[in-house]
Design a protein around this motif. Sequence first.
Motif, PDB file in Angstrom:
ATOM      1  N   TRP A  91      78.771-126.343  88.836  1.00 58.92           N
ATOM      2  CA  TRP A  91      79.366-125.939  90.359  1.00 58.92           C
ATOM      3  C   TRP A  91      81.159-125.417  89.692  1.00 58.92           C
ATOM      4  N   PHE A  92      81.842-127.355  89.592  1.00 62.75           N
ATOM      5  CA  PHE A  92      83.037-126.687  88.747  1.00 62.75           C
ATOM      6  C   PHE A  92      84.083-126.025  87.652  1.00 62.75           C
ATOM      7  N   SER A  93      84.377-126.269  87.687  1.00 61.17           N
ATOM      8  CA  SER A  93      85.125-125.781  85.983  1.00 61.17           C
ATOM      9  C   SER A  93      84.727-126.392  84.901  1.00 61.17           C
ATOM     10  N   LYS A  94      84.649-125.656  84.073  1.00 64.43           N
ATOM     11  CA  LYS A  94      84.356-126.258  82.859  1.00 64.43           C
ATOM     12  C   LYS A  94      84.104-127.079  82.766  1.00 64.43           C
ATOM     13  N   GLY A  95      85.930-127.801  82.712  1.00 66.48           N
ATOM     14  CA  GLY A  95      86.442-129.215  82.090  1.00 66.48           C
ATOM     15  C   GLY A  95      86.394-130.598  83.243  1.00 66.48           C
ATOM     16  N   ILE A  96      85.833-129.963  84.353  1.00 68.52           N
ATOM     17  CA  ILE A  96      84.829-131.057  85.345  1.00 68.52           C
ATOM     18  C   ILE A  96      83.804-131.137  85.317  1.00 68.52           C
ATOM     19  N   ASN A 111      86.330-141.268  91.989  1.00 71.33           N
ATOM     20  CA  ASN A 111      85.574-140.743  93.255  1.00 71.33           C
ATOM     21  C   ASN A 111      85.033-139.183  93.423  1.00 71.33           C
ATOM     22  N   LEU A 112      85.288-139.230  92.272  1.00 70.99           N
ATOM     23  CA  LEU A 112      84.626-137.014  92.422  1.00 70.99           C
ATOM     24  C   LEU A 112      83.115-137.407  92.038  1.00 70.99           C
ATOM     25  N   ILE A 113      83.196-138.836  91.137  1.00 69.39           N
ATOM     26  CA  ILE A 113      81.586-138.837  90.266  1.00 69.39           C
ATOM     27  C   ILE A 113      80.790-139.367  91.243  1.00 69.39           C
ATOM     28  N   TYR A 114      81.611-140.274  92.539  1.00 66.83           N
ATOM     29  CA  TYR A 114      80.649-141.051  93.666  1.00 66.83           C
ATOM     30  C   TYR A 114      80.566-139.872  94.667  1.00 66.83           C
ATOM     31  N   CYS A 115      81.496-139.161  94.984  1.00 69.77           N
ATOM     32  CA  CYS A 115      80.584-137.814  96.026  1.00 69.77           C
ATOM     33  C   CYS A 115      79.895-137.348  95.693  1.00 69.77           C
ATOM     34  N   SER A 116      80.032-137.024  94.021  1.00 72.55           N
ATOM     35  CA  SER A 116      78.564-135.753  93.548  1.00 72.55           C
ATOM     36  C   SER A 116      77.297-136.675  93.701  1.00 72.55           C
ATOM     37  N   SER A 117      77.565-137.644  93.579  1.00 69.31           N
ATOM     38  CA  SER A 117      76.060-138.913  93.870  1.00 69.31           C
ATOM     39  C   SER A 117      75.517-138.213  95.195  1.00 69.31           C
ATOM     40  N   ILE A 118      76.130-138.528  95.875  1.00 65.51           N
ATOM     41  CA  ILE A 118      75.999-138.149  97.468  1.00 65.51           C
ATOM     42  C   ILE A 118      75.462-137.453  97.671  1.00 65.51           C
ATOM     43  N   ILE A 119      76.523-136.236  97.134  1.00 67.28           N
ATOM     44  CA  ILE A 119      75.849-134.785  97.239  1.00 67.28           C
ATOM     45  C   ILE A 119      74.423-133.965  96.946  1.00 67.28           C
ATOM     46  N   ALA A 120      73.807-134.666  95.824  1.00 66.68           N
ATOM     47  CA  ALA A 120      72.502-134.986  95.224  1.00 66.68           C
ATOM     48  C   ALA A 120      71.488-135.806  95.926  1.00 66.68           C
ATOM     49  N   THR A 121      71.919-136.591  96.754  1.00 68.73           N
ATOM     50  CA  THR A 121      70.633-136.991  97.535  1.00 68.73           C
ATOM     51  C   THR A 121      69.876-136.295  98.398  1.00 68.73           C
ATOM     52  N   MET A 122      71.073-135.198  98.673  1.00 70.91           N
ATOM     53  CA  MET A 122      71.251-134.221  99.682  1.00 70.91           C
ATOM     54  C   MET A 122      70.126-133.505  99.038  1.00 70.91           C
ATOM     55  N   SER A 174      79.081-134.564  84.092  1.00 67.33           N
ATOM     56  CA  SER A 174      77.773-134.392  83.028  1.00 67.33           C
ATOM     57  C   SER A 174      77.641-135.472  82.535  1.00 67.33           C
ATOM     58  N   GLN A 175      77.702-135.724  82.414  1.00 68.30           N
ATOM     59  CA  GLN A 175      78.489-136.497  80.921  1.00 68.30           C
ATOM     60  C   GLN A 175      77.984-138.015  81.606  1.00 68.30           C
ATOM     61  N   HIS A 176      78.796-138.331  82.900  1.00 69.59           N
ATOM     62  CA  HIS A 176      79.308-139.875  83.412  1.00 69.59           C
ATOM     63  C   HIS A 176      77.976-139.357  84.484  1.00 69.59           C
ATOM     64  N   LEU A 177      77.944-138.678  85.520  1.00 68.47           N
ATOM     65  CA  LEU A 177      76.804-138.917  85.818  1.00 68.47           C
ATOM     66  C   LEU A 177      74.788-139.447  85.467  1.00 68.47           C
ATOM     67  N   LYS A 178      75.317-138.857  84.133  1.00 66.30           N
ATOM     68  CA  LYS A 178      73.649-138.573  83.413  1.00 66.30           C
ATOM     69  C   LYS A 178      73.412-140.349  83.479  1.00 66.30           C
ATOM     70  N   SER A 181      85.987-125.852  96.405  1.00 63.64           N
ATOM     71  CA  SER A 181      87.618-125.037  95.612  1.00 63.64           C
ATOM     72  C   SER A 181      88.862-125.733  96.547  1.00 63.64           C
ATOM     73  N   THR A 182      88.327-126.542  96.976  1.00 64.07           N
ATOM     74  CA  THR A 182      89.275-127.698  97.354  1.00 64.07           C
ATOM     75  C   THR A 182      90.107-128.099  97.001  1.00 64.07           C
ATOM     76  N   ILE A 183      88.839-128.655  95.769  1.00 69.12           N
ATOM     77  CA  ILE A 183      89.290-129.926  94.777  1.00 69.12           C
ATOM     78  C   ILE A 183      89.641-129.105  93.544  1.00 69.12           C
ATOM     79  N   GLU A 184      88.920-127.877  93.809  1.00 71.71           N
ATOM     80  CA  GLU A 184      89.648-126.904  92.547  1.00 71.71           C
ATOM     81  C   GLU A 184      91.055-126.880  91.896  1.00 71.71           C
ATOM     82  N   SER A 185      91.138-126.971  93.522  1.00 70.13           N
ATOM     83  CA  SER A 185      92.407-125.573  93.704  1.00 70.13           C
ATOM     84  C   SER A 185      93.924-126.844  93.400  1.00 70.13           C
ATOM     85  N   TYR A 186      93.501-128.381  93.881  1.00 69.63           N
ATOM     86  CA  TYR A 186      93.640-129.629  94.435  1.00 69.63           C
ATOM     87  C   TYR A 186      94.993-129.896  92.966  1.00 69.63           C
TER      88      TYR A 186
END
Length: 307
Positions: free
Chosen positions: A78-83, A196-207, A88-92, A178-183
């Motif tokens: 979902w995010f730009s390539k750099g992010i 924090n982004l890893i943490y929030c992404s993991s929360i979203i994955a639970t849904m 991907s490397q850390h969530l795994k 979009s809010t994260i990317e823009s900031y």
Amino acid sequence: MENFVINTFNNKIMKFSENVFRILSENPDFRNYEQLYHYTSLEAIQAIIRNRSFRASNIYMMNDPNELVHGKNYICDWFSKGISDKLSQHLKNDSSERFSAFVFSLSELSDNMHLWEKYGNNHKGIRIGFTPKNLIEYWNKIKGISVFLTPVVYHNYNSKFLAPYGNEFENFKNDFISTIESYFIENSMSDIEFQNLIYCSSIIATMIKRKEWSSEREWRIVCLTSGPYHENIIGEFNNFGASIKLENKCDDTLKLLTNSGHDYTSSKDVLKIGCNAGKKERINYVLSLLFPPRTIMNVSKSVIQTR
């Protein structure tokens, strides 16, 4: 600004919660009793009453073998390539010690044959109805955790999420990203913010789950602890190997077995027994013995045959 990611996520998920509850409240079946339902065995309800506790399961020990994996695979894209590459490397590498989340599963469906068979001990168990507000308040009694109630959204492999909550989830997801990317186009992302982004992404994955599970119409209480050794986390061995649970053990447990009244007097249809569970009168009597004498719960009104 540190905690920008966390604050953004909290604001967006709150808006999402308001919108999905509005959709749920428009469901005629929900309006009848305003309950979400948990299917389990008679042995489990006995343990709940005797121990005065409910337990939530560790997110890595759910019945879906692809739990979290499915959602994480999509989040990374979902995010730009750099992010995305870095995420991907850390969530795994996430594990139950790195991301300490616990789930108490519910359904919108009050009398579903699949749920009775799979979770209600093959129609021999019991189904409990919970008032959402009471359930959230109950889990929030545990100190040092964050709690939210969310529907599961089901993905159909072509980047679409299924109704009735798919559109709201898409809006939440797109708004958050979009809010994260823009900031972070104008601000460097610190190590703390990336965690924090890893943490929030993991929360979203639970849904997120695969569309094959969509017939269950699942909602979840998700409890997030600050670490893997919270005092309410218990580990044990059973027939399935090792098990990790989050336990809420308190007198208010019995109040959850009433509807919205919280006076130990149950409204009709809070508890419902399976058609193969045995004689209703006998089960009513056993339940009345399990409840402590000081309660005035009218068990005969709360337990009925399913069909």
